[in-house]
Every structure is written in structure tokens, then in C-alpha cells.
Motif scaffolding. Sequence first.
Motif, PDB file in Angstrom:
ATOM      1  N   HIS A  44       0.865  -1.273   0.237  1.00 28.10           N
ATOM      2  CA  HIS A  44      -0.123  -0.059  -0.081  1.00 28.10           C
ATOM      3  C   HIS A  44       0.773   1.304  -0.083  1.00 28.10           C
ATOM      4  CE1 HIS A  44      -3.358   2.354   1.041  1.00 28.10           C
ATOM      5  NE2 HIS A  44      -2.847   2.856   2.120  1.00 28.10           N
ATOM      6  N   TYR A  78      -4.705   6.532  -1.244  1.00 26.68           N
ATOM      7  CA  TYR A  78      -4.724   5.103  -2.105  1.00 26.68           C
ATOM      8  C   TYR A  78      -5.299   5.270  -3.558  1.00 26.68           C
ATOM      9  CZ  TYR A  78      -9.752   4.954  -0.767  1.00 26.68           C
ATOM     10  OH  TYR A  78     -11.040   5.151  -0.462  1.00 26.68           O
ATOM     11  N   ASP A 134      -6.965  -0.208  -5.046  1.00 30.20           N
ATOM     12  CA  ASP A 134      -7.022  -0.606  -3.902  1.00 30.20           C
ATOM     13  C   ASP A 134      -8.533  -0.252  -3.202  1.00 30.20           C
ATOM     14  OD1 ASP A 134      -4.863  -1.959  -3.288  1.00 30.20           O
ATOM     15  OD2 ASP A 134      -3.612  -0.209  -3.150  1.00 30.20           O
ATOM     16  N   CYS A 143      -9.615   2.962   3.136  1.00 31.66           N
ATOM     17  CA  CYS A 143      -8.922   1.950   2.287  1.00 31.66           C
ATOM     18  C   CYS A 143      -9.010   0.570   2.796  1.00 31.66           C
ATOM     19  CB  CYS A 143      -7.497   2.411   2.291  1.00 31.66           C
ATOM     20  SG  CYS A 143      -6.726   1.959   4.063  1.00 31.66           S
TER      21      CYS A 143
END
Lengths: 304, 304
Positions: free
Chosen positions: A43, A73, A77, B81
Amino acid sequence: MSRGELEVLAILFGDQASGLSLLKLKFEERRESKTPSCKMRRHRCVIDTESSESGSDSDSDTAMRCISCREEYVPRDAGTCKECYVEAGETEEELKREIDDLKAKISFLRLSSSLDHGSNSKSFTDVVLIASDNAAASPPIPAHKAVLVSRSPVFKAMLENEMEESRSGTIKITDVSYDTLRTFVYYLYTAEACLDEQMACDLLVMSEKYQVKHLKSYCEKFLVTKLNLDNSLMTYAFAHQHNAKHVLDAALSQITENMDKVTKREEYIELVEKDPRLIVEIYEAYLSKQVNTAAGRTSTSKTG
Amino acid sequence: MSRGELEVLAILFGDQASGLSLLKLKFEERRESKTPSCKMRRHRCVIDTESSESGSDSDSDTAMRCISCREEYVPRDAGTCKECYVEAGETEEELKREIDDLKAKISFLRLSSSLDHGSNSKSFTDVVLIASDNAAASPPIPAHKAVLVSRSPVFKAMLENEMEESRSGTIKITDVSYDTLRTFVYYLYTAEACLDEQMACDLLVMSEKYQVKHLKSYCEKFLVTKLNLDNSLMTYAFAHQHNAKHVLDAALSQITENMDKVTKREEYIELVEKDPRLIVEIYEAYLSKQVNTAAGRTSTSKTG
């Protein structure tokens, strides 16, 4: 989380943000305390390679900030949308309120035992428990028949029938130390006990004998947290002897994962002498695990 | 959530998805049961106008699916996220486990009162409570001094000192019905009561008299849920009389929001006659609310 970030949240969410700030702070704390997981590193890597710090703050179509951790992000994702996040926060708040209510109920339901304080106040006890035949060494512990009967089917049978203990109002328990008995009685009144490993074992034995399931499960949980390679074999044998299934399973799993080390230990050799049947069970569990792992590997290689 | 959607989640998350499916189903249920909020409508509108249904399933840079509700959203509606979402799910699971543990503790700590069952088993009671002077009309309720003393400072003072009740082992409570006393005693043993509005009021009065705070708060919560325009004035007067702050605040807020309707009601006219001081307090609260609203409006128009 910085003040600035909280302010951004406030703009995004209005009043809801304040209710959620606790949740977010918790996320932050957990994130900081954790070693970055594999996924986490990936990430972060995404952010680095795309260096999206530049066009950061909001309406960019290719990268966005997580409204919880504030990291960027990218679409592939994708996480949850705002609504679901807010709902999750609300659910958490509800659960926390329920926990508070339950805790208040527990504190209401606890009874003050005669052990609570060297109190001057009367406690209307109608029975005493004595830890050994030598009354001088261990002072009698006063209690209420109603409480003992309510917590243990064994005490119930003992006190409701015309047995010696019922007539005399004295229950002698000779195979246990004063400290253990004291902790045991205290638990019957409060559902609380201060444990170390020895006390957990002693109380597990008592709770099995007097069928106090809640205490037995409490001790089991404690012993599982204390499991390690050094004590796994002894704990396994103990759990076997006292029918403590959770501890047994945890110890067995600890042992079979370290078979090569365990079989070199002194306790292993002693146990082979003393109770080889237990060792056989360990090997059976080990074998069954190996078969399962091999089967898993075969099916993976077929599909992969 | 459909099987297909769960499968997509499983691919995205591996094993973690299964632990989270409950959470997701809950989201779905709540989403369906709720009237769409303003934000929700906006959210849906974005999807309609951009008609992003076409390039839907995943790697699109401009729209993505929420991994909880499976609806599409665009970057400017960014949510959390994946990581934070998974952590939120884990937190929820932890809280639920804690709730289960607390419930088990409560069920352990509950005492079976003599009211639990017309039981043949002995219950070692040492006191009886009687609801009226006419013992024939209301059978005595057996109890344990230890329980009464532990739950109520008033019973404690009564039973620990050499008062009539302590000597005779009989507590007469003449200003209460048998049913109320029975429910009251049952609550002292179990922290449970089956309430209707009348019973909640009666128990609130008893719990105030005997200082059983936990029961008083339980009754207050129940009465707040039953508040409506029809009973708001009576409930307000009742709460005032018995110092029930939560009920008082809720009733006052209900009343001041509907002043025009309330002041036309019969109960209002009666209360003006009977206790005008209470009506004055209502008007004071109403005025203070109006001042605050006006102040809020002024500051908004200045900044806006």
C-alpha cells in the motif's frame, strides 16, 4: 491524527466526524504499534512509486485519501465508501454502549463477600469453609449457602441434602491451600480472580471438582495465554488429566509445531516413562497434521 | 449480499473475508431498512449521472465499488482504504467477543431467587418481604439479607442495625403492590425485569426509596423510550417528583419542541392549577432554547 486532519474530517462529515474521532485515533494507534504487514507495505509502495503527494488534497481522480488513516490509495485498492464507513463507526459506538451497560450490570450483580474487606459490617453468613484439618493454620472463610448453591451443583447437593456439611455449617476442603480456597470463594461472589500460572492450575482443579464451569473456562483462557515451548508438555499433561479441552488443543498445537525440539526435552523423556499413552496421542496428532498439510499441497499444485 | 459478491470479497481478502461477512450482511440489512438519507441520495445520483455501470467491474480509474455495499463510488466520495476497513471489522469482532464474555459473566453472577421457580429446593432465605399489612392478600416473598444488603444502602442500614426488621426477619412495605414488590425483589437477584409503563413508574419510585441506582436507571431508560406527545407532561411532572434527571430532560425537550400543542392540552391546564412552578420551568427552558437558536442563526448568517 493531527488537528488539521480532524478538521478535514469535520468538513467532510460535519457532526458525525466528532463521534468517529475515537475510532480513527484507535486506528492510528494500532497502525503505529503494528509491524507493517505485507499488504501495508504494498500500500505504501503504491504511494511512493506514483509519488502522488503533489496533487494531493482532494478532487484528484486517480488517488484519494482514506478518511480513516489519511493515507492515499488508488482505485484498484478501493475500500469502503463513506456511508459504510460511517455505519461501521456507528455500529462500533453501539457495541461500546452495550459493553458499558453490561459492565454496569456486572458491578450491580456482584456480591460483597466477607473477604471483600475486614469489614465491621454484618454479612449474614451461614456456612464456613476450611482449607485444612488444621484450623489454626488456615482461618475459616465465612460464606452464604445461597451463593455456594447457586454457583456449584456439588455444593448444591452437599448443602441441600442432610449431609454432614449441611448440619454442621462447616465445609472442610483438605486438598487445597488456604490461598486457593480464598481465591475460589472470592470468585464465586465476584467473578474475579487475580491469577498466576500456579493459581490458575489450582483453581482449574477446584472448579472441575465443584463444577464451576465459568471459573474453569476463565482459568483455561489464562493458561492458553501463558503457553510456550518450555511449558507445553507439562501443560498438555495437566490439561489431559483435568479435561481442559481448550488448553489441551492449544498445547497440542504448540507441541506438534515444534516436534523436533520437544522430543529432545527432559519432560518428554519423563512423560514417555510415566504416561506413554499421552505421547502416542501427540504422535497421532502430528501425523494427522502432516497428512492434512500434504493433501493441501497436492490439491494446490493440481489447481495452480 | 449475493453469493457472487461474497466470492469477490473472498478473492480480494482471502480468509479475512469470511470473518467479515457478518459485518457486511449487517450493513446490507441496515441499508435496506433505512430511508435513504440525503447523503445516500447524492451518492446514488453520482452513479446515475456518470452512468458508470458500463465500465464497472474493477480496475477503472474513475469509479470503484465499495467492498462493503458493492455500490460504485467516485474518487471525490472517497471512503476508507481496505486496511482500515479490515481493521474496523476486526475491532467489531473483538467487541462482540467481549460482549459474549460479559454476558456469560452476568449469567454466572445471577442468583436464583426463591421466585425463580416454585422450587422444592431449599434456598436458605433468612428474611421475608410483605407487600401490605394484609398478609392474606399478598404472600410473603422470601429473600436473603445478604442480597438485600448488597443491593440497597437502605436495606443495609435496616438489617445491619438492631431495627425491628432485623429482629423479626420481616420487612413490611405497605405502600406498594405485591406484583411490584415481587418484580423489585426479582430484579435484585437477576438485574432483569419485565416492564410496562406503570411497572416502570412503580419500580422507579421503589428504587429511589431504597436507593437501588441500577434499577432506577433501567426504569428511566425504559420511560424515555415510551415518551410521546400524549404523555410528555405527565411524565415530566412524574420525573420532577422523583428526581429522574434523564426522563426529565427528555420530556422537557419533547414538550418545548411542541409548545403550541402542549399548551392546548387538558393536562397542561391541570398542571397550571396544581403545580405552576413546573410550568414556569417549562417556559424558562423554552425561552432559553429560542435564545440559543436565534444566537446560532445570527452567527451563521455572519460567517455565511
